[in-house]
Write an enzyme that holds these catalytic residues in place. Structure first.
Site, short mmCIF file in Angstrom:
data_model
loop_
_atom_site.label_atom_id
_atom_site.label_comp_id
_atom_site.label_asym_id
_atom_site.label_seq_id
_atom_site.Cartn_x
_atom_site.Cartn_y
_atom_site.Cartn_z
N ALA A 85 8.22 4.21 6.19
CA ALA A 85 9.23 5.26 6.38
C ALA A 85 10.36 5.29 5.36
CB ALA A 85 9.86 5.09 7.77
N SER A 86 10.36 4.38 4.40
CA SER A 86 11.58 4.21 3.60
C SER A 86 11.64 5.01 2.31
CB SER A 86 11.75 2.73 3.27
OG SER A 86 10.61 2.28 2.56
N GLY A 105 9.39 8.06 -0.48
CA GLY A 105 8.30 9.01 -0.70
C GLY A 105 8.01 9.91 0.49
N PHE A 133 8.80 -2.07 4.25
CA PHE A 133 8.80 -3.41 3.70
C PHE A 133 9.72 -3.39 2.49
CE2 PHE A 133 6.03 -7.10 2.10
CZ PHE A 133 6.49 -7.94 3.09
N TYR A 158 -9.03 8.75 -9.46
CA TYR A 158 -8.48 8.87 -8.10
C TYR A 158 -9.57 9.14 -7.05
CZ TYR A 158 -5.01 9.10 -4.53
OH TYR A 158 -4.30 8.79 -3.39
N LYS A 173 -9.48 6.41 0.56
CA LYS A 173 -9.08 7.67 1.21
C LYS A 173 -10.25 8.27 2.01
CE LYS A 173 -4.80 7.80 -0.04
NZ LYS A 173 -3.79 7.45 0.98
N LEU A 192 2.90 13.73 -6.52
CA LEU A 192 4.32 13.67 -6.82
C LEU A 192 4.69 12.31 -7.37
CD1 LEU A 192 5.99 15.40 -3.76
CD2 LEU A 192 6.16 16.10 -6.13
N VAL A 193 5.80 12.25 -8.06
CA VAL A 193 6.27 10.98 -8.58
C VAL A 193 6.82 10.15 -7.41
CG1 VAL A 193 7.82 9.83 -10.20
CG2 VAL A 193 6.97 12.13 -10.71
N THR A 194 6.13 9.07 -7.10
CA THR A 194 6.66 8.10 -6.13
C THR A 194 6.37 6.73 -6.74
OG1 THR A 194 4.59 7.86 -4.90
CG2 THR A 194 6.11 9.56 -4.12
P1 NAI Z 1 5.78 5.06 -1.43
O1 NAI Z 1 5.52 3.90 -2.29
O2 NAI Z 1 6.93 5.95 -1.75
O3 NAI Z 1 5.97 4.58 0.08
C1 NAI Z 1 5.26 3.53 0.66
C2 NAI Z 1 5.90 3.07 1.96
O4 NAI Z 1 5.12 2.01 2.51
C3 NAI Z 1 7.32 2.51 1.80
O5 NAI Z 1 8.10 2.89 2.92
C4 NAI Z 1 7.09 1.00 1.84
O6 NAI Z 1 8.23 0.24 2.28
C5 NAI Z 1 5.98 0.92 2.85
N1 NAI Z 1 5.22 -0.32 2.81
C6 NAI Z 1 4.47 -0.83 1.80
N2 NAI Z 1 3.89 -1.99 2.18
C7 NAI Z 1 4.27 -2.20 3.48
C8 NAI Z 1 4.00 -3.21 4.44
N3 NAI Z 1 3.20 -4.25 4.17
N4 NAI Z 1 4.59 -3.12 5.65
C9 NAI Z 1 5.42 -2.09 5.96
N5 NAI Z 1 5.69 -1.08 5.10
C10 NAI Z 1 5.12 -1.15 3.87
O7 NAI Z 1 4.41 5.87 -1.40
P2 NAI Z 1 4.02 7.41 -1.18
O8 NAI Z 1 3.62 7.97 -2.48
O9 NAI Z 1 5.00 8.12 -0.35
O10 NAI Z 1 2.67 7.24 -0.36
C11 NAI Z 1 2.57 7.38 1.03
C12 NAI Z 1 1.17 7.90 1.37
O11 NAI Z 1 1.02 9.20 0.80
C13 NAI Z 1 0.05 7.04 0.80
O12 NAI Z 1 -1.00 7.02 1.71
C14 NAI Z 1 -0.36 7.81 -0.45
O13 NAI Z 1 -1.67 7.55 -0.84
C15 NAI Z 1 -0.19 9.22 0.05
N6 NAI Z 1 -0.09 10.26 -0.99
C16 NAI Z 1 0.75 10.13 -2.08
C17 NAI Z 1 0.78 11.09 -3.07
C18 NAI Z 1 1.67 10.98 -4.26
O14 NAI Z 1 1.47 11.71 -5.22
N7 NAI Z 1 2.65 10.14 -4.26
C19 NAI Z 1 -0.07 12.30 -2.98
C20 NAI Z 1 -0.82 12.40 -1.76
C21 NAI Z 1 -0.85 11.39 -0.83
#
Ligand code: NAI
Length: 387
Positions: free
Chosen positions: A48-49, A51, A73, A233, A242, A271-273
């Site tokens: 939740a923190s 992206g 985390f 990907y 996925k 998106l950039v995350t």
């Molecule tokens: P992000 O890196 O911004 O967020 C990841 C989150 O997971 C953070 O809140 C982090 O603290 C948490 N986390 C990581 N390891 C953990 C653990 N062991 N325990 C508890 N929390 C943990 O990533 P983003 O990009 O927002 O990705 C979220 C989902 O969206 C993923 O499934 C990703 O594949 C998907 N996604 C991302 C896209 C992108 O372009 N960024 C596009 C489409 C889907």
């Protein structure tokens, strides 16, 4: 102390507390201006923190007036080290939610572990009774399972190596990068970390403890993207994970049909995350995509995507809107034919000489810095801040 960005490749090792707070406030403002969503009331967000997970939580709290429990985390500050951006985002979210009179609880720990699941279940029991939506938005590099085995995820191809244009972030040049083939073990490990197994374990744990409502909805996020990035990907190690997430959605819906629990996968925009910046080839694709989508006035960030997802696709009068492939798509604008045609025509031409004019590298870096709380309007970076 005065906090400055320290960028190393695709990662920034510092984060600015005020900038992160402003970032969260801006997202809250966006959702508030859009008005109410008739949606969930008690939401658990896993990841939740930052992206997409953070944007989802903000949409639920400030769009739906929902009580939220967020899991992430993140690292606290220690000595001269700042905390991670997600840590400051959580603080800012909790403060804004409390100010708005909304229930909020944020738990920092390993979402893969049984102990954290037990802790969260106790909190739901004591504070909310049951949850009616579970959002699974983890992006993690590794996972330790109940038997003590640690699996690491890799970003590699499946079958044969893949060579494609890549933006070298350090010196703004474009050159070919070759992504190696994953071993069977690496594929399996990536599926263990980023696949749907843990999502299913969460739902099973919530059902067994009777802390999930009848007819509850659960969502996980996925990406497909254009053919160009398929080898790295969609058809690569992460794509295998996925595919497993998609299969898991069907399994969850099937297994808990008597309770009416439904699991969905939403395919989101690139998106950039912190997660996506680490994937080779993807940053160049992103900066070309940003250029094209901004020119067409179609660009969206995490909050625009998540607001649209819940407002227009999940909580609609006609129910959850899924496409032919059984998934929800908010990648529709990214995948529009005219957008992709233009992206590909730029892609064919792009090189070190024209990179800065043909791609929105500035937009990429802006999102990157913003993610860590830097280059945010209205923040005085010369000022001392408490980290
Ligand atoms: P992000 O890196 O911004 O967020 C990841 C989150 O997971 C953070 O809140 C982090 O603290 C948490 N986390 C990581 N390891 C953990 C653990 N062991 N325990 C508890 N929390 C943990 O990533 P983003 O990009 O927002 O990705 C979220 C989902 O969206 C993923 O499934 C990703 O594949 C998907 N996604 C991302 C896209 C992108 O372009 N960024 C596009 C489409 C889907």
């Amino acid at each position: 102390m005065i906090v400055e960005p320290k960028v190393k490749g695709f990662i920034c090792t510092t984060a600015h507390p005020t900038g992160c707070e402003k970032n969260v406030e801006r997202q809250i403002e966006y959702v508030r201006n859009k008005g109410r969503i008739k949606g969930a009331k008690k939401v658990l967000v896993i990841g939740a923190s930052t992206g997409y997970g953070l944007a989802s939580r903000i949409t639920c709290a400030f769009g739906m007036n929902a009580s939220t429990i967020g899991i992430s985390f993140e690292k606290e500050a220690s000595g001269k080290r700042t905390a991670t951006p997600g840590y400051y985002n959580n603080k800012a979210f909790d403060k804004a939610a409390a100010d708005a009179g909304l229930y909020t609880k944020t738990i920092n720990g390993d979402a893969f572990s049984k102990s954290l699941k037990d802790e969260v279940i106790d909190i739901i029991k004591n504070d909310l009774g049951k949850v009616d939506m579970v959002i699974y938005s983890l992006a993690a590099p590794r996972r330790t399972t109940a038997d003590g085995t640690t699996y690491t995820s890799t970003l590699k191809t499946v079958g044969e190596a893949f060579t494609q244009k890549n933006w070298n972030l350090r010196d703004n040049t474009v050159s070919d990068a070759t992504i190696p083939v994953a071993s069977e073990d690496e594929i399996l490990s990536t599926v263990k970390v980023m696949g749907g197994e843990d999502w299913k374990e969460w739902i099973a744990a919530l059902v067994n403890a009777d802390v999930i409502e009848k007819d509850a909805v659960t969502l996980a996020y996925s990406y497909i993207g254009p053919k160009l990035t398929y080898p790295i990907y969609h058809e690569g190690t992460i794509g295998q994970a996925k595919a497993h997430v998609s299969k898991t959605a069907e399994e969850i819906t099937g297994e808990y049909s008597d309770k009416g629990i439904k699991a969905f996968v939403s395919v989101n925009k690139a998106l950039v995350t912190q997660a996506s910046a680490a994937i080779p080839v993807v940053p160049l694709y992103l900066s070309v995509l940003y250029k094209v989508m901004k020119e067409k006035d179609l660009h969206e960030g995490c909050i625009e995507q998540m607001d649209r997802l819940y407002r227009e696709k999940v909580y609609t009068d006609a129910g959850v809107l899924i496409e032919k492939d059984g998934m929800i798509h908010v990648d529709d604008l990214e995948m529009r034919e005219d957008v992709q045609e233009e992206v590909m025509s730029i892609w064919d031409k792009i090189d070190s000489d024209n990179l800065l004019t043909l791609a929105d590298t500035e937009g990429y870096w802006m999102d990157f810095y913003n993610m860590f709380g830097f280059k945010i309007e209205g923040v005085n970076y010369a000022e001392d801040v408490e980290v």
